[in-house]
Design an enzyme around this catalytic site. Structure first.
Site, short mmCIF file in Angstrom:
data_model
loop_
_atom_site.label_atom_id
_atom_site.label_comp_id
_atom_site.label_asym_id
_atom_site.label_seq_id
_atom_site.Cartn_x
_atom_site.Cartn_y
_atom_site.Cartn_z
N HIS A 127 0.82 -1.21 0.00
CA HIS A 127 0.00 0.00 0.00
C HIS A 127 0.87 1.27 0.00
O HIS A 127 2.07 1.22 -0.24
CB HIS A 127 -0.99 -0.02 1.17
CG HIS A 127 -1.71 -1.34 1.30
ND1 HIS A 127 -2.67 -1.74 0.40
CD2 HIS A 127 -1.56 -2.36 2.19
CE1 HIS A 127 -3.11 -2.95 0.74
NE2 HIS A 127 -2.45 -3.35 1.81
N GLU A 164 -1.55 0.76 8.07
CA GLU A 164 -0.77 -0.39 7.58
C GLU A 164 0.36 0.08 6.67
O GLU A 164 1.49 -0.46 6.73
CB GLU A 164 -1.68 -1.36 6.81
CG GLU A 164 -0.95 -2.56 6.24
CD GLU A 164 -1.81 -3.43 5.34
OE1 GLU A 164 -1.28 -4.42 4.78
OE2 GLU A 164 -3.02 -3.12 5.17
N HIS A 219 3.05 -6.84 4.59
CA HIS A 219 1.68 -6.40 4.90
C HIS A 219 1.35 -6.66 6.36
O HIS A 219 2.14 -7.26 7.10
CB HIS A 219 0.67 -7.17 4.03
CG HIS A 219 0.70 -6.78 2.58
ND1 HIS A 219 -0.17 -5.87 2.03
CD2 HIS A 219 1.50 -7.22 1.57
CE1 HIS A 219 0.10 -5.73 0.73
NE2 HIS A 219 1.11 -6.55 0.43
N GLU A 301 1.83 -11.39 6.02
CA GLU A 301 0.94 -10.61 6.88
C GLU A 301 1.50 -10.77 8.29
O GLU A 301 1.40 -11.83 8.91
CB GLU A 301 -0.49 -11.16 6.80
CG GLU A 301 -1.11 -11.14 5.41
CD GLU A 301 -1.64 -9.76 5.01
OE1 GLU A 301 -1.53 -8.83 5.84
OE2 GLU A 301 -2.17 -9.63 3.89
#
Length: 337
Positions: A127, A164, A219, A301
């Site tokens: 992101h 995030e 992430h 993650e």
């Protein structure tokens, strides 16, 4: 060679007889004068020497030309206490030609050292914090081979608002430092140096064009509270359009397994309790970043931002350093370091 002290030769046609007494008396006189000249000269030299022994100035016996003559190049450059010739040598050694001939070439940069020397790793910070202000741009659909999907998303946040995207960039920079310390060349897909993105298609392309030996996309998850732990996402075997993962499925799994094991050991975090059956490994075929990759690649993650206990870890700089080190250790193990 003619002697300047000898009498001139008789002129042509002269009637002078060399045997006559007048010539004899003249020759005797000349000889006498010649004998007295050296003695007179020696006396003058001694007189000058004694006259110069006083303290009022330099010796008068020193020739004037010696005290005011222009020094030779060697004498001009000589330092106090140097011996004759030293100045000339110093002058010669500092001349442009001598300097150019004796100057050593600049040393070549030392090759990278460490177990990852010669390896390239692409790190993809998931992101971009700017995506929140550019939802129209990131909502554009892109082709991921097996279908179409958003260019990118905003990512999630903790309940307190920690993004995030901020987490992933911080861990990615720490990861880069750790990998470079092992000798790797590290490429980041972005450093929040652009307003939004890049799109997932561009993220995949960066890894492909770098011919990366490994690619990791960082992430953090955003599911309901109570779901805790990390998991590593592996590419499924897919083929369609620009997607063909057949060659990377095997090495990507090995990369993911190495990262999962080292991440758990370094951070103390457990594999996710809500998917992966406790292995910390999940296979997916709907992520464009994996489908379009031609290099070994995984997503990690690192925890669940919506769970208070996981969020406490994710917002801790000390824990993020451990997370980066765990990922780095897994990459080193995968690349044979």
């Amino acid at each position: 060679m003619r002697n300047d002290n000898s009498p001139p030769p008789p002129e042509a046609g002269s009637s002078i007889d060399p045997d006559r007494p007048w010539f004899t008396r003249r020759a005797t006189l000349v000889v006498g004068v010649a004998a007295l000249a050296p003695a007179a000269l020696a006396g003058w030299v001694l007189t000058q020497a004694f006259a110069g022994t006083g303290s009022d100035g330099p010796s008068r016996s020193t020739p004037l030309s010696a005290s005011h003559s222009t020094p030779s190049p060697g004498q001009r450059d000589a330092k106090p206490g140097s011996t004759p010739g030293e100045g000339a040598s110093a002058s010669a050694s500092t001349s442009p030609s001598a300097s150019q001939s004796t100057t050593a070439a600049a040393p070549a940069p030392a090759p990278a050292q460490g177990p990852l020397a010669g390896k390239t790793v692409v790190v993809d910070p998931g992101h971009n914090a700017g995506n929140f202000a550019h939802t129209d741009e990131i909502d554009q659909q892109v082709d991921i081979g097996t279908g179409r999907k958003e260019c990118d998303t905003t990512g999630t946040t903790t309940n307190a608002g920690y993004k995030e995207a901020d987490f992933t960039l911080d861990v990615s920079k720490r990861l880069r430092t750790a990998l470079e310390a092992q000798g790797a060349k590290v490429v980041l897909t972005h450093q929040a140096d652009r307003p939004w993105g890049p799109c997932i298609t561009e993220r995949a392309r960066i890894g492909n064009e770098a011919k990366a030996d490994a690619v990791v996309s960082v992430h953090a998850d955003g599911v309901s509270a109570g779901n805790r732990g990390f998991h590593v996402i592996l590419p499924a075997k897919v083929k369609g359009g620009a997607a063909d993962t057949a060659k990377i499925v095997g090495p990507s799994r090995e990369l993911g397994e190495r990262i999962a094991g080292n991440f758990a050991r370094t951070t103390g975090s457990a594999p996710a309790n809500y998917l992966g059956s406790g292995t910390g490994l999940v296979v997916r075929d709907d992520l464009g970043g994996l489908n379009l990759s031609t290099q070994p690649k995984v997503f990690i993650e690192c925890g669940n931002m919506r769970d208070a206990k996981d969020a406490a870890q994710l917002t801790s700089p000390e824990w993020r350093q451990k997370a980066a080190q765990g990922i780095a250790d897994g990459i080193v193990g995968f690349l044979g370091g």
